[in-house]
Write a protein that holds these residues in place. Structure first.
Motif, PDB file in Angstrom:
ATOM      1  N   ALA A 257       0.832  -1.204   0.000  1.00  0.00           N
ATOM      2  CA  ALA A 257       0.000   0.000   0.000  1.00  0.00           C
ATOM      3  C   ALA A 257       0.868   1.256   0.000  1.00  0.00           C
ATOM      4  O   ALA A 257       0.561   2.228  -0.701  1.00  0.00           O
ATOM      5  CB  ALA A 257      -0.931  -0.005   1.209  1.00  0.00           C
ATOM      6  N   ALA A 258       1.953   1.233   0.758  1.00  0.00           N
ATOM      7  CA  ALA A 258       2.855   2.384   0.791  1.00  0.00           C
ATOM      8  C   ALA A 258       3.494   2.607  -0.570  1.00  0.00           C
ATOM      9  O   ALA A 258       3.599   3.755  -1.040  1.00  0.00           O
ATOM     10  CB  ALA A 258       3.928   2.171   1.853  1.00  0.00           C
ATOM     11  N   LEU A 259       3.912   1.538  -1.236  1.00  0.00           N
ATOM     12  CA  LEU A 259       4.517   1.672  -2.556  1.00  0.00           C
ATOM     13  C   LEU A 259       3.513   2.182  -3.587  1.00  0.00           C
ATOM     14  O   LEU A 259       3.868   2.978  -4.462  1.00  0.00           O
ATOM     15  CB  LEU A 259       5.112   0.339  -3.003  1.00  0.00           C
ATOM     16  N   VAL A 260       2.272   1.746  -3.474  1.00  0.00           N
ATOM     17  CA  VAL A 260       1.237   2.233  -4.385  1.00  0.00           C
ATOM     18  C   VAL A 260       1.028   3.732  -4.173  1.00  0.00           C
ATOM     19  O   VAL A 260       0.964   4.504  -5.138  1.00  0.00           O
ATOM     20  CB  VAL A 260      -0.084   1.456  -4.196  1.00  0.00           C
ATOM     21  N   LEU A 261       0.948   4.150  -2.927  1.00  0.00           N
ATOM     22  CA  LEU A 261       0.767   5.573  -2.650  1.00  0.00           C
ATOM     23  C   LEU A 261       1.951   6.398  -3.138  1.00  0.00           C
ATOM     24  O   LEU A 261       1.775   7.487  -3.689  1.00  0.00           O
ATOM     25  CB  LEU A 261       0.555   5.795  -1.153  1.00  0.00           C
ATOM     26  N   ILE A 262       3.154   5.892  -2.952  1.00  0.00           N
ATOM     27  CA  ILE A 262       4.337   6.598  -3.443  1.00  0.00           C
ATOM     28  C   ILE A 262       4.297   6.695  -4.968  1.00  0.00           C
ATOM     29  O   ILE A 262       4.574   7.750  -5.545  1.00  0.00           O
ATOM     30  CB  ILE A 262       5.619   5.889  -2.969  1.00  0.00           C
ATOM     31  N   GLY A 263       3.939   5.609  -5.620  1.00  0.00           N
ATOM     32  CA  GLY A 263       3.856   5.617  -7.080  1.00  0.00           C
ATOM     33  C   GLY A 263       2.815   6.591  -7.602  1.00  0.00           C
ATOM     34  O   GLY A 263       3.065   7.335  -8.555  1.00  0.00           O
ATOM     35  N   VAL A 264       1.649   6.603  -6.975  1.00  0.00           N
ATOM     36  CA  VAL A 264       0.593   7.535  -7.389  1.00  0.00           C
ATOM     37  C   VAL A 264       1.038   8.973  -7.137  1.00  0.00           C
ATOM     38  O   VAL A 264       0.841   9.852  -7.985  1.00  0.00           O
ATOM     39  CB  VAL A 264      -0.729   7.216  -6.644  1.00  0.00           C
ATOM     40  N   GLY A 265       1.672   9.209  -5.999  1.00  0.00           N
ATOM     41  CA  GLY A 265       2.165  10.550  -5.697  1.00  0.00           C
ATOM     42  C   GLY A 265       3.208  11.011  -6.694  1.00  0.00           C
ATOM     43  O   GLY A 265       3.188  12.160  -7.153  1.00  0.00           O
ATOM     44  N   LEU A 266       4.132  10.114  -7.055  1.00  0.00           N
ATOM     45  CA  LEU A 266       5.147  10.467  -8.045  1.00  0.00           C
ATOM     46  C   LEU A 266       4.531  10.745  -9.408  1.00  0.00           C
ATOM     47  O   LEU A 266       4.975  11.639 -10.135  1.00  0.00           O
ATOM     48  CB  LEU A 266       6.186   9.355  -8.149  1.00  0.00           C
ATOM     49  N   PHE A 267       3.494   9.980  -9.756  1.00  0.00           N
ATOM     50  CA  PHE A 267       2.816  10.217 -11.021  1.00  0.00           C
ATOM     51  C   PHE A 267       2.196  11.611 -11.053  1.00  0.00           C
ATOM     52  O   PHE A 267       2.376  12.358 -12.023  1.00  0.00           O
ATOM     53  CB  PHE A 267       1.737   9.156 -11.258  1.00  0.00           C
ATOM     54  N   PHE A 268       1.466  11.963  -9.998  1.00  0.00           N
ATOM     55  CA  PHE A 268       0.834  13.277  -9.973  1.00  0.00           C
ATOM     56  C   PHE A 268       1.867  14.405  -9.918  1.00  0.00           C
ATOM     57  O   PHE A 268       1.677  15.451 -10.527  1.00  0.00           O
ATOM     58  CB  PHE A 268      -0.148  13.388  -8.810  1.00  0.00           C
ATOM     59  N   LEU A 269       2.966  14.193  -9.218  1.00  0.00           N
ATOM     60  CA  LEU A 269       4.031  15.191  -9.179  1.00  0.00           C
ATOM     61  C   LEU A 269       4.628  15.389 -10.572  1.00  0.00           C
ATOM     62  O   LEU A 269       4.810  16.523 -11.030  1.00  0.00           O
ATOM     63  CB  LEU A 269       5.116  14.764  -8.192  1.00  0.00           C
ATOM     64  N   ALA A 270       4.926  14.293 -11.252  1.00  0.00           N
ATOM     65  CA  ALA A 270       5.485  14.385 -12.602  1.00  0.00           C
ATOM     66  C   ALA A 270       4.505  15.058 -13.557  1.00  0.00           C
ATOM     67  O   ALA A 270       4.895  15.840 -14.420  1.00  0.00           O
ATOM     68  CB  ALA A 270       5.848  12.994 -13.107  1.00  0.00           C
TER      69      ALA A 270
ATOM     70  N   ILE B  60       4.888  14.540 -17.663  1.00  0.00           N
ATOM     71  CA  ILE B  60       3.933  13.606 -18.258  1.00  0.00           C
ATOM     72  C   ILE B  60       2.781  14.433 -18.815  1.00  0.00           C
ATOM     73  O   ILE B  60       2.209  15.257 -18.114  1.00  0.00           O
ATOM     74  CB  ILE B  60       3.405  12.602 -17.213  1.00  0.00           C
ATOM     75  N   ASN B  61       2.443  14.188 -20.065  1.00  0.00           N
ATOM     76  CA  ASN B  61       1.392  14.968 -20.705  1.00  0.00           C
ATOM     77  C   ASN B  61       0.206  14.099 -21.093  1.00  0.00           C
ATOM     78  O   ASN B  61      -0.242  14.103 -22.226  1.00  0.00           O
ATOM     79  CB  ASN B  61       1.952  15.639 -21.964  1.00  0.00           C
ATOM     80  N   THR B  62      -0.321  13.340 -20.169  1.00  0.00           N
ATOM     81  CA  THR B  62      -1.446  12.468 -20.467  1.00  0.00           C
ATOM     82  C   THR B  62      -2.476  12.563 -19.348  1.00  0.00           C
ATOM     83  O   THR B  62      -2.161  12.905 -18.223  1.00  0.00           O
ATOM     84  CB  THR B  62      -0.989  11.010 -20.652  1.00  0.00           C
ATOM     85  N   GLY B  63      -3.686  12.272 -19.679  1.00  0.00           N
ATOM     86  CA  GLY B  63      -4.745  12.278 -18.683  1.00  0.00           C
ATOM     87  C   GLY B  63      -4.827  10.952 -17.956  1.00  0.00           C
ATOM     88  O   GLY B  63      -4.321   9.930 -18.405  1.00  0.00           O
ATOM     89  N   ILE B  64      -5.478  10.980 -16.817  1.00  0.00           N
ATOM     90  CA  ILE B  64      -5.640   9.764 -16.022  1.00  0.00           C
ATOM     91  C   ILE B  64      -6.450   8.729 -16.805  1.00  0.00           C
ATOM     92  O   ILE B  64      -6.141   7.545 -16.774  1.00  0.00           O
ATOM     93  CB  ILE B  64      -6.340  10.092 -14.687  1.00  0.00           C
ATOM     94  N   GLY B  65      -7.473   9.167 -17.496  1.00  0.00           N
ATOM     95  CA  GLY B  65      -8.304   8.237 -18.257  1.00  0.00           C
ATOM     96  C   GLY B  65      -7.515   7.479 -19.301  1.00  0.00           C
ATOM     97  O   GLY B  65      -7.651   6.265 -19.442  1.00  0.00           O
ATOM     98  N   ALA B  66      -6.672   8.187 -20.034  1.00  0.00           N
ATOM     99  CA  ALA B  66      -5.853   7.541 -21.061  1.00  0.00           C
ATOM    100  C   ALA B  66      -4.848   6.593 -20.428  1.00  0.00           C
ATOM    101  O   ALA B  66      -4.591   5.499 -20.946  1.00  0.00           O
ATOM    102  CB  ALA B  66      -5.132   8.596 -21.896  1.00  0.00           C
TER     103      ALA B  66
END
Length: 54
Positions: free
Chosen positions: A7-20, A26-32
């Protein structure tokens, strides 16, 4: 403890995605992104379930 680490790794990954995404790396939407990568999420969940059995 294993599920807490996952769960911690998932949260870190999601946080890094939103930060990037906010920084313009990153120039893509969440849906894509979800439309493209949802099968990979299923594979990861399956592998985690297999590893938990042992």
């Amino acid at each position: 403890m294993g599920s807490n680490v996952f769960a911690a790794l998932v949260l870190i990954g999601v946080g890094l995605f939103f930060l990037a995404r906010n920084l313009g790396w990153i120039n893509t939407g969440i849906g894509a992104l979800l439309a493209t990568w949802w099968p990979a999420a299923l594979v990861v969940v399956g592998v985690v379930m297999l590893l938990k059995r042992k």
